[in-house]
Design an enzyme around this catalytic site. Structure first.
Site, PDB file in Angstrom:
ATOM      1  N   GLY B  11       0.933  -1.125   0.037  1.00 34.93           N
ATOM      2  CA  GLY B  11      -0.274  -0.067   0.043  1.00 34.93           C
ATOM      3  C   GLY B  11       0.942   1.360   0.074  1.00 34.93           C
ATOM      4  N   ARG B  72       1.309  -4.835  -5.211  1.00 36.56           N
ATOM      5  CA  ARG B  72       1.687  -6.215  -4.771  1.00 36.56           C
ATOM      6  C   ARG B  72       1.881  -7.012  -5.789  1.00 36.56           C
ATOM      7  NH1 ARG B  72      -2.785  -4.111  -1.546  1.00 36.56           N
ATOM      8  NH2 ARG B  72      -1.629  -3.526   0.456  1.00 36.56           N
ATOM      9  N   ASP B 103       5.563  -5.302   6.076  1.00 36.42           N
ATOM     10  CA  ASP B 103       6.547  -6.395   6.372  1.00 36.42           C
ATOM     11  C   ASP B 103       6.258  -7.524   5.427  1.00 36.42           C
ATOM     12  OD1 ASP B 103       4.146  -6.992   7.331  1.00 36.42           O
ATOM     13  OD2 ASP B 103       4.514  -7.625   9.300  1.00 36.42           O
ATOM     14  N   THR B 126       3.950   2.163   6.038  1.00 37.87           N
ATOM     15  CA  THR B 126       2.616   1.546   6.118  1.00 37.87           C
ATOM     16  C   THR B 126       1.911   2.657   7.127  1.00 37.87           C
ATOM     17  OG1 THR B 126       1.070   0.020   6.871  1.00 37.87           O
ATOM     18  CG2 THR B 126       3.175  -0.106   7.806  1.00 37.87           C
ATOM     19  N   ASP B 128      -0.639   1.906   8.826  1.00 39.13           N
ATOM     20  CA  ASP B 128      -1.161   1.025   9.842  1.00 39.13           C
ATOM     21  C   ASP B 128      -0.397   0.747  10.940  1.00 39.13           C
ATOM     22  OD1 ASP B 128      -3.259   0.218   8.241  1.00 39.13           O
ATOM     23  OD2 ASP B 128      -2.139  -1.778   7.255  1.00 39.13           O
ATOM     24  N   ASP B 130       2.189  -1.020  12.050  1.00 36.77           N
ATOM     25  CA  ASP B 130       2.129  -2.766  12.488  1.00 36.77           C
ATOM     26  C   ASP B 130       3.076  -3.336  12.284  1.00 36.77           C
ATOM     27  OD1 ASP B 130       1.707  -2.805   9.770  1.00 36.77           O
ATOM     28  OD2 ASP B 130      -0.067  -4.043   9.778  1.00 36.77           O
ATOM     29  N   ARG B 172      -5.910  -2.459   9.502  1.00 31.34           N
ATOM     30  CA  ARG B 172      -6.068  -4.123   9.643  1.00 31.34           C
ATOM     31  C   ARG B 172      -6.317  -4.604  11.268  1.00 31.34           C
ATOM     32  NH1 ARG B 172      -1.346  -5.902   5.515  1.00 31.34           N
ATOM     33  NH2 ARG B 172      -0.142  -4.820   7.012  1.00 31.34           N
TER      34      ARG B 172
END
Lengths: 319, 319, 319, 319
Positions: B11, B72, B103, B126, B128, B130, B172
């Site tokens: 992303g 992706r 990751d 990212t 996120d 995360d 997510r």
């Protein structure tokens, strides 16, 4: 010294607060006593009516929404509640009412006037820009600029990732927000209720564009069209062959710091509304058209569905 | 003179463009020759690799997304495509690779290094937040500030209309965006995957707040929680007795003019990544933690699920 | 039940309002009674001290400046006024004080504590980021993002018109704002008090850039450098041969909706300050460094001039 | 197939880029061949004229300034350079010219037409809104919204610190920007060239307001008034007794992402200009007035000084 009240009805819009500020300042300058009715017609019934002063409107000019609340009211449709409302206004000696709202909000007013003699002036306020007889309704420009910011952001990610984005704007049965957003964002597709469309007719062109190097599509669709946004996204996936996402902008379109245009229109709408009431107009809506500000009857404003600006609509067939 | 390439994977985030700009400027200053790989690992396979110059990065520092595209790649999971990628890099004499991504993007890299000897340095990117082993991933600050603007706008309309708003953020399985948005917006409820909750436990308090005059609620929920946002909205309607709306912020969170923090982190991440590669680090991720910038192995970064910052999490139990 | 007060001193910054909000909410949760002191130490002397409630901090989290006012106070330098201040606090039973301000604001506090035993905790708050012992002072991130917006706007016009722009930022003797703005905007020149410069040394390079097609220059200079911004502009006209303009950003740098970073730091600073006071720390400043939050003595904070971050400074020699 | 060129002249404004984009798209749809002239009339003389395509206008709709540069040209005042310009256009077969600029830019055009027969259509573009015969010039709305953001920021700090702020806007001899900014920001004082003023007349009222609790003043002054902004600030210090600061907004007013209104006006101006040229109008300016879009002669546009909108001006005497 006469008493005059203001209320907001229906969906809130950015520009209501600047209107409240100028209402207080201008009526005081005209030696009137301004009152706020909180929470729309509900507040009229429940007697949430308070005298307003400079302090009440300090620091609100740059705020979205409305400080005095807005609401939809079922009760105001019934005579017994309108009678209570009238009583509340009488007790405070309020004889004039300024109402910010959409056409639904204006309809009840007319009956109220005929029953009670409470003079009113309506000010068109809805981000949908779907009120007949006026070219502009308060809140539209701010909503469009917020939509713009979102489209700009989505374009960043669409162009980075080779995706089609289907962006859904508000507008109920009116495609104004979607159409103007399309023309001012350079999006590739625009679907609105006012114009028949056949997705099939875009397929060859869109596929050709991809062959020529196009990496993303942005489609702006009005909530009022026949299909769900997700169906448009499906079409991009299945027929155009591009991964797609839906973004429903939703309520972020309503809020935000009012733009200059909405602040200035708020100033002018209020000035004309108060001037009109003082000059004896007692049951009209102040509209803004190409010939400037003019008063229209409730009948004129609410009897017809507004037609989308023909010039704008014609642009849909242009690049 | 050595050749070094950069690519974006997964992303896209705001901050990638400032990173690209500094990558070109800094590698040129270090007498390296910079290359852009377009569209992630896909471009590595399809040989979309081009030498980059100052001109390519002019005027992009204030743009969201990534100028060189991201993607992706399923193909990069297969050895035969990685072999092609290696061949493409060899042809151009590129021996070092900087990869901006999450990751998932880093995992493939390690295998690639072991097979080919192409040195790399990963940069966490990212919204996120995360990624294990780093406190910060590029793009988070811009995403949070965009969410902030949306919440501020929704609050305007929520407070005008007596409604509960359920605002869903991305993330997510990680509640970071939702939690920080909650702490910095003064919302009334925050639900994240990292913390068990029972809506029932809020009912008495929320009803009491309404009795005490509260007119609206804002709930910020992370997309990763067990329930749909619409279920939370239902709960507000049925159990708390307040009309409610859902707003799924969606992809507007990804884009937008990068904030100062993301631009500065982009600058620093790139500087450390390039310095690291030149100093001989050949298969690591440059992380940012309380002790500053440090290199971690792919293993360290991808083997564990990141735990939410304990201090932040503890605030959920505070006002 | 203990009483605790908060005041703002010196230049206001964005982030003070979120701090006030969390101060009220957090102290109430800790069963303390929160008080606001209006207009800094002046309000302490003039007894403008009022108990604060949730209502007082509703709707302020997204506002710049400070709701309780800030001020510089000459009188607080004199013992007789400090005695009055102490009396006012005693009357209300206030034993703890949180002070948002710069190092000038902290100095007076130490004496006050020694004379009166009123415990305090300072929170660094200044857009200049010039307070020793802390890496971050409240307001810096918002100021930087406002500067960014201005530079982005000026770049539009500079590149359209072939001009050199000299943009002057605040910062007093500290070049932090200018330096970070430079690194994150890709400007061509940065002049700060912490680094000697000789305009002559840039002349050959800049002229060469013009020959190679450069159409505009943006120079970011800190208000604390030896020369006036107009002299830098003159240099562009006379030595580089490019028409130039000066833009002094001025007070727009102070205001604006606080960023996420400033809101979150406000939250954390307040939490640590109140926790510290309750844990018995009675004359310290809560600082934020690479090792996290830590308390420092007034002596430590005010005795030395802050040195500019060495890593950032080193970037000035890089592209 | 006919060739048509566009150029920007004089000060750049936000809205020029959306105009360029629609110019390319619309002329291509009309089967014309579009050309860009870079750097105004200078580019006409120096033959910086290039055919334009979709690619050239991709991604510019949200950018301030103008992608093709703007300039003032002394040389174009001389016949020998106009002859060269004509030659350059002839070589490329360009017979029609669209010019975005102010009245100074239009004057030269008329002579050029008479000498050469090159048809043109002018589009009013200046943030000053000082062009006669048109109510709107491209760029005004964006400039006003940028000024708004600055005033909002300064109000934050003014109200925190008890200060008077004198904010100076652009506008040359025209007070439009200052006046509209005043009406839409609720500032306390507005001084413009079109209205005589005597500071003395405000003194009693302002002092009374301070007694009644007013903590700050914001004065918006147009750059064209008789006094320096610093003199107004002095007056606040000496006569009103309030510390004061000056903020000269300067060139930040020119740039920034174009608003919806400017994007839409750009779209319409271009459409009408191209339609007009194709319909045979060969030496006019497309103006926007209450009766819609209409063509005016250069004579009409440049012979008179524009008068400030009477309704707006009347508001200066109202609250």
């Amino acid at each position: 010294m006469q008493n005059i009240a203001i209320l907001c009805s229906g969906g809130d819009v950015s520009g209501m607060n600047p209107a409240l500020k100028h209402f207080v300042e201008y009526t005081l300058q005209k030696n009137l006593t301004p009152y706020f009715v909180y929470d729309g017609y509900e507040g009229l019934i429940d007697n949430k009516i308070e005298q307003a002063s400079y302090c009440d409107v300090s620091g609100i000019i740059n705020r979205g929404g409305t400080k005095i609340g807005s609401a939809r009211s079922q009760r105001f449709m019934q005579k017994k509640y309108r009678d209570i409302a009238k009583q509340n206004l009488d007790t405070l000696g309020i004889e004039m009412l300024v109402v910010l709202g959409g056409d639904g909000s204006f309809r009840g007013l007319d009956i109220f006037y005929k029953e009670t003699g409470i003079k009113f002036c309506g000010i068109p306020a809805t981000i949908d820009n779907d009120i007949n007889a006026t070219d502009y309704s308060l809140g539209v420009d701010t909503a469009l600029n917020i939509i713009k910011t979102s489209i700009d952001a989505i374009r960043d990610t669409a162009s980075s990732f080779k995706r089609a984005f289907v962006i859904e704007t508000m507008g109920r049965d009116c495609g104004y927000l979607a159409l103007v957003s399309h023309l001012t964002s350079g999006s590739e597709l625009c679907l609105i209720p006012e114009k028949e469309y056949d997705l099939k007719s875009f397929e060859d062109d869109f596929k050709k564009q991809i062959k020529n190097g196009r990496k993303y599509f942005i489609a702006i669709v009005s909530e009022g069209i026949k299909q769900d946004s997700s169906e448009i996204a499906q079409w991009f996936e299945n027929k155009i062959g591009m991964e797609s996402r839906v973004s429903i902008l939703g309520h972020i379109q309503r809020g935000g710091n009012p733009t200059i245009y909405d602040r200035l229109m708020a100033y002018k709408f209020i000035t004309h509304a108060v001037d009109g009431l003082l000059a004896g107009r007692d049951e009209s809506v102040i509209c803004y058209t190409k010939s400037g500000f003019e008063f229209n009857s409730i009948e004129e404003v609410t009897s017809k569905t507004k037609e989308l600006d023909a010039e704008l609509l014609s642009y849909l067939d242009k690049p």
